[in-house]
Design a protein around this motif. Structure first.
Motif, PDB file in Angstrom:
ATOM      1  N   GLY A 120     -45.977  24.168   9.940  1.00  0.00           N
ATOM      2  CA  GLY A 120     -46.270  24.232  11.368  1.00  0.00           C
ATOM      3  C   GLY A 120     -45.267  23.417  12.167  1.00  0.00           C
ATOM      4  N   LEU A 121     -45.526  23.277  13.465  1.00  0.00           N
ATOM      5  CA  LEU A 121     -44.606  22.541  14.329  1.00  0.00           C
ATOM      6  C   LEU A 121     -45.089  21.125  14.603  1.00  0.00           C
ATOM      7  CD1 LEU A 121     -43.907  25.384  16.915  1.00  0.00           C
ATOM      8  CD2 LEU A 121     -42.192  24.288  15.462  1.00  0.00           C
ATOM      9  N   PHE A 122     -46.406  20.960  14.727  1.00  0.00           N
ATOM     10  CA  PHE A 122     -46.945  19.674  15.162  1.00  0.00           C
ATOM     11  C   PHE A 122     -46.970  18.661  14.021  1.00  0.00           C
ATOM     12  CE2 PHE A 122     -49.682  16.463  16.813  1.00  0.00           C
ATOM     13  CZ  PHE A 122     -49.509  16.524  18.190  1.00  0.00           C
ATOM     14  N   PHE A 123     -47.392  19.097  12.832  1.00  0.00           N
ATOM     15  CA  PHE A 123     -47.611  18.126  11.754  1.00  0.00           C
ATOM     16  C   PHE A 123     -46.495  18.088  10.719  1.00  0.00           C
ATOM     17  CE2 PHE A 123     -51.954  18.501  13.385  1.00  0.00           C
ATOM     18  CZ  PHE A 123     -52.268  17.162  13.487  1.00  0.00           C
ATOM     19  N   LYS A 128     -37.649  20.484   7.599  1.00  0.00           N
ATOM     20  CA  LYS A 128     -38.381  21.690   8.038  1.00  0.00           C
ATOM     21  C   LYS A 128     -38.752  21.586   9.519  1.00  0.00           C
ATOM     22  CE  LYS A 128     -41.472  23.925   5.341  1.00  0.00           C
ATOM     23  NZ  LYS A 128     -42.721  24.028   4.611  1.00  0.00           N
ATOM     24  N   TRP A 129     -39.257  20.422   9.914  1.00  0.00           N
ATOM     25  CA  TRP A 129     -39.643  20.225  11.317  1.00  0.00           C
ATOM     26  C   TRP A 129     -38.438  20.408  12.241  1.00  0.00           C
ATOM     27  CZ3 TRP A 129     -37.967  15.700  14.101  1.00  0.00           C
ATOM     28  CH2 TRP A 129     -38.359  15.714  15.444  1.00  0.00           C
ATOM     29  N   LYS A 130     -37.292  19.790  11.851  1.00  0.00           N
ATOM     30  CA  LYS A 130     -36.088  19.881  12.709  1.00  0.00           C
ATOM     31  C   LYS A 130     -35.688  21.337  12.892  1.00  0.00           C
ATOM     32  CE  LYS A 130     -33.877  15.455  12.076  1.00  0.00           C
ATOM     33  NZ  LYS A 130     -33.330  14.718  10.989  1.00  0.00           N
ATOM     34  N   GLN A 132     -37.441  24.112  12.480  1.00  0.00           N
ATOM     35  CA  GLN A 132     -38.435  24.930  13.180  1.00  0.00           C
ATOM     36  C   GLN A 132     -38.545  24.557  14.651  1.00  0.00           C
ATOM     37  OE1 GLN A 132     -39.728  27.669  12.063  1.00  0.00           O
ATOM     38  NE2 GLN A 132     -38.697  27.370  10.107  1.00  0.00           N
ATOM     39  N   ARG A 133     -38.435  23.289  14.954  1.00  0.00           N
ATOM     40  CA  ARG A 133     -38.499  22.853  16.360  1.00  0.00           C
ATOM     41  C   ARG A 133     -37.307  23.442  17.123  1.00  0.00           C
ATOM     42  NH1 ARG A 133     -40.713  18.328  19.812  1.00  0.00           N
ATOM     43  NH2 ARG A 133     -39.145  18.106  21.403  1.00  0.00           N
ATOM     44  N   ARG A 134     -36.118  23.359  16.494  1.00  0.00           N
ATOM     45  CA  ARG A 134     -34.918  23.894  17.148  1.00  0.00           C
ATOM     46  C   ARG A 134     -35.064  25.403  17.370  1.00  0.00           C
ATOM     47  NH1 ARG A 134     -30.389  22.414  13.676  1.00  0.00           N
ATOM     48  NH2 ARG A 134     -31.155  20.311  13.949  1.00  0.00           N
ATOM     49  N   PRO A 436     -46.831  11.913  30.512  1.00  0.00           N
ATOM     50  CA  PRO A 436     -47.937  12.709  29.949  1.00  0.00           C
ATOM     51  C   PRO A 436     -47.482  13.607  28.800  1.00  0.00           C
ATOM     52  CG  PRO A 436     -47.214  13.636  32.034  1.00  0.00           C
ATOM     53  CD  PRO A 436     -46.453  12.358  31.852  1.00  0.00           C
ATOM     54  N   PHE A 437     -46.159  13.887  28.734  1.00  0.00           N
ATOM     55  CA  PHE A 437     -45.635  14.734  27.661  1.00  0.00           C
ATOM     56  C   PHE A 437     -45.095  13.893  26.508  1.00  0.00           C
ATOM     57  CE2 PHE A 437     -45.070  17.253  31.591  1.00  0.00           C
ATOM     58  CZ  PHE A 437     -45.739  18.412  31.238  1.00  0.00           C
ATOM     59  N   SER A 438     -45.399  12.574  26.534  1.00  0.00           N
ATOM     60  CA  SER A 438     -44.863  11.645  25.548  1.00  0.00           C
ATOM     61  C   SER A 438     -43.358  11.485  25.753  1.00  0.00           C
ATOM     62  CB  SER A 438     -45.207  12.118  24.138  1.00  0.00           C
ATOM     63  OG  SER A 438     -44.799  11.166  23.192  1.00  0.00           O
ATOM     64  N   ALA A 439     -42.651  10.992  24.737  1.00  0.00           N
ATOM     65  CA  ALA A 439     -41.205  10.746  24.881  1.00  0.00           C
ATOM     66  C   ALA A 439     -40.582  10.675  23.494  1.00  0.00           C
ATOM     67  CB  ALA A 439     -40.995   9.421  25.623  1.00  0.00           C
ATOM     68  N   GLY A 440     -39.264  10.680  23.470  1.00  0.00           N
ATOM     69  CA  GLY A 440     -38.549  10.521  22.197  1.00  0.00           C
ATOM     70  C   GLY A 440     -38.403  11.829  21.443  1.00  0.00           C
ATOM     71  N   VAL A 443     -41.154  14.523  21.721  1.00  0.00           N
ATOM     72  CA  VAL A 443     -41.680  14.805  23.059  1.00  0.00           C
ATOM     73  C   VAL A 443     -42.153  16.262  23.098  1.00  0.00           C
ATOM     74  CG1 VAL A 443     -39.396  15.475  23.940  1.00  0.00           C
ATOM     75  CG2 VAL A 443     -41.122  14.624  25.518  1.00  0.00           C
ATOM     76  N   CYS A 444     -43.179  16.539  23.897  1.00  0.00           N
ATOM     77  CA  CYS A 444     -43.781  17.871  23.935  1.00  0.00           C
ATOM     78  C   CYS A 444     -42.720  18.976  23.965  1.00  0.00           C
ATOM     79  CB  CYS A 444     -44.662  17.986  25.175  1.00  0.00           C
ATOM     80  SG  CYS A 444     -45.274  19.657  25.426  1.00  0.00           S
ATOM     81  N   LEU A 445     -42.871  19.904  23.054  1.00  0.00           N
ATOM     82  CA  LEU A 445     -41.914  21.016  22.948  1.00  0.00           C
ATOM     83  C   LEU A 445     -42.068  21.997  24.113  1.00  0.00           C
ATOM     84  CD1 LEU A 445     -41.384  22.746  19.542  1.00  0.00           C
ATOM     85  CD2 LEU A 445     -41.735  24.153  21.529  1.00  0.00           C
TER      86      LEU A 445
HETATM   87  C1  HEM Z   1     -49.619  19.899  30.690  1.00  0.00           C
HETATM   88  C2  HEM Z   1     -49.314  20.429  29.558  1.00  0.00           C
HETATM   89  C3  HEM Z   1     -48.943  19.689  28.300  1.00  0.00           C
HETATM   90  C4  HEM Z   1     -49.049  18.364  27.972  1.00  0.00           C
HETATM   91  C5  HEM Z   1     -49.581  17.229  28.830  1.00  0.00           C
HETATM   92  C6  HEM Z   1     -48.573  18.216  26.613  1.00  0.00           C
HETATM   93  C7  HEM Z   1     -48.508  17.012  25.933  1.00  0.00           C
HETATM   94  C8  HEM Z   1     -48.043  16.873  24.631  1.00  0.00           C
HETATM   95  C9  HEM Z   1     -48.030  15.643  23.898  1.00  0.00           C
HETATM   96  C10 HEM Z   1     -48.501  14.292  24.428  1.00  0.00           C
HETATM   97  C11 HEM Z   1     -47.507  15.895  22.667  1.00  0.00           C
HETATM   98  C12 HEM Z   1     -47.341  14.906  21.511  1.00  0.00           C
HETATM   99  C13 HEM Z   1     -45.929  14.382  21.479  1.00  0.00           C
HETATM  100  C14 HEM Z   1     -45.741  13.223  20.522  1.00  0.00           C
HETATM  101  O1  HEM Z   1     -46.303  13.196  19.441  1.00  0.00           O
HETATM  102  O2  HEM Z   1     -45.037  12.299  20.908  1.00  0.00           O
HETATM  103  C15 HEM Z   1     -47.189  17.305  22.621  1.00  0.00           C
HETATM  104  C16 HEM Z   1     -46.623  17.944  21.537  1.00  0.00           C
HETATM  105  C17 HEM Z   1     -46.391  19.293  21.467  1.00  0.00           C
HETATM  106  N1  HEM Z   1     -46.584  20.210  22.488  1.00  0.00           N
HETATM  107 FE1  HEM Z   1     -47.271  19.836  24.346  1.00  0.00          FE
HETATM  108  N2  HEM Z   1     -48.174  19.442  26.159  1.00  0.00           N
HETATM  109  C18 HEM Z   1     -48.370  20.369  27.150  1.00  0.00           C
HETATM  110  C19 HEM Z   1     -48.085  21.714  27.107  1.00  0.00           C
HETATM  111  C20 HEM Z   1     -47.517  22.373  26.040  1.00  0.00           C
HETATM  112  C21 HEM Z   1     -47.165  23.770  26.024  1.00  0.00           C
HETATM  113  C22 HEM Z   1     -47.324  24.740  27.190  1.00  0.00           C
HETATM  114  C23 HEM Z   1     -46.695  24.047  24.767  1.00  0.00           C
HETATM  115  C24 HEM Z   1     -46.209  25.387  24.282  1.00  0.00           C
HETATM  116  C25 HEM Z   1     -45.030  25.664  23.937  1.00  0.00           C
HETATM  117  C26 HEM Z   1     -46.715  22.800  24.004  1.00  0.00           C
HETATM  118  C27 HEM Z   1     -46.301  22.657  22.696  1.00  0.00           C
HETATM  119  C28 HEM Z   1     -46.266  21.452  22.003  1.00  0.00           C
HETATM  120  C29 HEM Z   1     -45.827  21.339  20.618  1.00  0.00           C
HETATM  121  C30 HEM Z   1     -45.400  22.488  19.704  1.00  0.00           C
HETATM  122  C31 HEM Z   1     -45.895  19.983  20.282  1.00  0.00           C
HETATM  123  C32 HEM Z   1     -45.497  19.323  18.969  1.00  0.00           C
HETATM  124  C33 HEM Z   1     -44.060  18.812  19.073  1.00  0.00           C
HETATM  125  C34 HEM Z   1     -43.532  18.168  17.804  1.00  0.00           C
HETATM  126  O3  HEM Z   1     -44.288  17.549  17.064  1.00  0.00           O
HETATM  127  O4  HEM Z   1     -42.313  18.265  17.600  1.00  0.00           O
HETATM  128  N3  HEM Z   1     -47.227  21.813  24.812  1.00  0.00           N
HETATM  129  N4  HEM Z   1     -47.522  17.884  23.838  1.00  0.00           N
END
Ligand code: HEM
Length: 497
Positions: A120-123, A128-130, A132-134, A436-440, A443-445
């Motif tokens: 997966g992408l999140f965990f 593999k993560w690099k 798939q994220r790219r 709110p989208f975190s950082a580094g 950071v939210c994809l």
């Molecule tokens: C207001 C909307 C959103 C907020 C506040 C949000 C917030 C976050 C946060 C806090 C993380 C965790 C980052 C970390 O671990 O440092 C994250 C990860 C992620 N988000 Fe979002 N998100 C939003 C919308 C979206 C949308 C629309 C998508 C669809 C593409 C998305 C896809 C992902 C994915 C795939 C991850 C995992 C990234 C990784 O581990 O590399 N998010 N998001």
């Protein structure tokens, strides 16, 4: 022989006492902290602090602990020790300054069962993560994220949403499932190449199952599963619903994948699934790269989950804050009327000319605080943070709530104040503590996609309607916390302007 002799000599009570003492010492040795490890409250043997954390408002409880133990402190949640990081300064140090050290996610028994390991992408982690994220980022871009093509898709969905709201004919309604469906349709267009009608019962049921799973993931049951998987997995309880619901989502995606395989035209990919299938066929990949069908299903699930709940919950908070602050709602509408008018739909190009609306959206995200705790990270090597020693493999939780409400960063952290994002001339200003989208590295994809959606949905809604709630009803800004922070269910009126 020596053991048998010892057992003979002891009665059952004595044996149990011996066993308990043995386990107690083993637990103590296993969980002993190294020198200069972050401090924390007293931990119970075996249980640690798992029952200390207030499951209803964990972010507030954790930030209170920071005022006792400092901005870097530790808790033991069953088997696992977690270091918590509080305040903008310290969270930035962990996620940005030490981005390389804290890019990975730690082992999670629950995620490992849902994703069958590193997938997966999140965990996922590492190579593999690099890869798939790219791939996901570039594919989303190809299908219009940050471009005009996707803008048209979002604007079309805004029209459907407006029509649905008009059909309520001025009666009070709960906007939650409507927003969920509308927002989900954008990520559905990107990954599945299609949208779902608001009347599609099966799709609505699946969206509800996702919301339920996301909520339960933040519950005490999920925490207990993470802390004591070997025991909890055999017990009945809501944790089983999480696994069932995710299995249902995967089955839905698998069905759609089969249709994609039948209709695939390699010269004309229509969405993320098509692009992934073509990548699997045309470019030779190592298994470790993750280009296989199982991973495709899990990536799709992550995009679908992360891309739905987060943004639709933010829109719900937008309604709550606009209803609670009618004078701010009116100022946004005045800016919309001045810059866009009523004869055309909003577009992303309008954003630069709408500093007040932009500031209000940022303030909604700050106060809405929809991911109060953030995804867990893990130390890749021995390091120090805030002067404390963090051994390799330690799980790290950055408290995003403590950044968005940091008293040293925000003038009025507890009040809804768009002025946080405006200078004295009314120009929009970025704030570094807006995270709110975190950082580094992780950071939210979907940040860019979410920002487009929020601007276009929010301005389209306020262009068409004025929002209010039933007389005498006071909407609460204290929501329910699962993995996300969602407003308690409410009904509202959408009055056509
Ligand atoms: C207001 C909307 C959103 C907020 C506040 C949000 C917030 C976050 C946060 C806090 C993380 C965790 C980052 C970390 O671990 O440092 C994250 C990860 C992620 N988000 Fe979002 N998100 C939003 C919308 C979206 C949308 C629309 C998508 C669809 C593409 C998305 C896809 C992902 C994915 C795939 C991850 C995992 C990234 C990784 O581990 O590399 N998010 N998001």
């Amino acid at each position: 022989m020596a053991v048998l002799a010892l057992l003979d000599a002891l009665d059952l009570k004595g044996f149990l006492l011996f066993l308990f003492a043995f386990l107690l010492i083993a637990d103590y040795i296993r969980n002993r902290n190294p020198p200069n490890y972050p401090p924390g409250p007293f931990t119970l043997p075996f249980l640690g602090n798992v029952f200390n954390v207030d499951a209803k408002q964990p972010h507030i409880y954790l930030s209170k602990l920071a005022s006792v133990y400092g901005d870097v402190f530790s808790l033991r949640l069953g088997r696992d020790k977690v270091v918590f990081v509080n305040s903008y300064k310290m969270v930035k140090e962990a996620l940005v300054t030490q981005a390389e050290n804290f890019a990975d996610r730690p082992y999670s028994p629950m995620a490992s069962r849902i994703y069958s390991g590193n997938a997966g992408l999140f965990f996922s982690n590492g190579h593999k993560w690099k890869k798939q994220r790219r791939f996901a980022l570039s594919t989303l871009k190809n299908f219009g994220v940050g471009r005009n093509t996707l803008e048209l898709v979002i604007c079309e969905e805004c029209r459907f949403l407006q029509e649905e709201m008009e059909s309520q004919k001025g009666n009070a309604f709960d906007p939650a499932s409507l927003f969920n469906n509308a927002v989900s349709n954008i990520i559905c267009q990107l990954v599945f190449g299609r949208r779902f009608e608001y009347s599609d019962h099966a799709f609505q049921t699946m969206l509800r199952a996702i919301s339920e799973a996301i909520y339960l993931e933040g519950s005490i049951w999920a925490q207990l599963y993470e802390a004591f998987p070997a025991i909890i997995k055999h017990l009945p309880g809501p944790h089983n619903t999480i696994f069932k619901n995710y299995k249902d989502v995967c089955s839905f995606i698998r069905g759609d994948l089969e249709k994609h395989k039948e209709n695939l035209d390699p010269s004309d990919p229509k969405d993320y699934i098509d692009s992934f299938l073509i990548e699997m066929k045309e470019n030779p990949h190592d298994y470790a790269d993750g280009f296989n069908e199982e991973n495709l299903i899990l990536n799709t699930m992550d995009l679908f989950l992360a891309g739905t709940e987060t943004t639709s919950t933010t829109l719900l908070w937008a309604m709550v804050f606009m209803i609670k602050n009618p004078e701010i709602q009116e100022k946004v509408q005045a800016e919309i009327d001045r810059v866009i008018g009523q004869s055309r739909q909003p577009s992303m190009a309008d954003k630069a000319n709408m500093p007040y609306t932009n500031a209000v959206i940022h303030e909604i995200q700050r106060m809405g605080n929809i991911v109060p705790l953030n995804g867990l990270r893990m130390a890749e090597k021995d390091t120090t943070l805030g002067g404390y020693f963090i051994p390799k493999g330690t799980a790290l939780m950055t408290i995003l709530y403590s950044v968005l409400f940091d008293k040293n960063e925000w003038e009025t952290p507890d009040n809804f104040n768009p002025g946080h994002f405006l200078d004295e001339n009314g120009k929009f200003v970025r704030r570094e503590a807006f995270m709110p989208f975190s950082a580094g590295k992780r950071v939210c994809l979907g940040e860019q996609l979410a920002r487009m959606e929020l601007f276009l949905f929010f301005t389209s809604l306020l262009q068409k309607f004025s929002f209010s709630t039933e007389e005498g009803t006071e909407l609460s800004v204290q929501g329910a916390v699962g993995t996300t922070h969602i407003p308690h269910p409410f009904k509202m009126f959408a009055k056509t302007r």
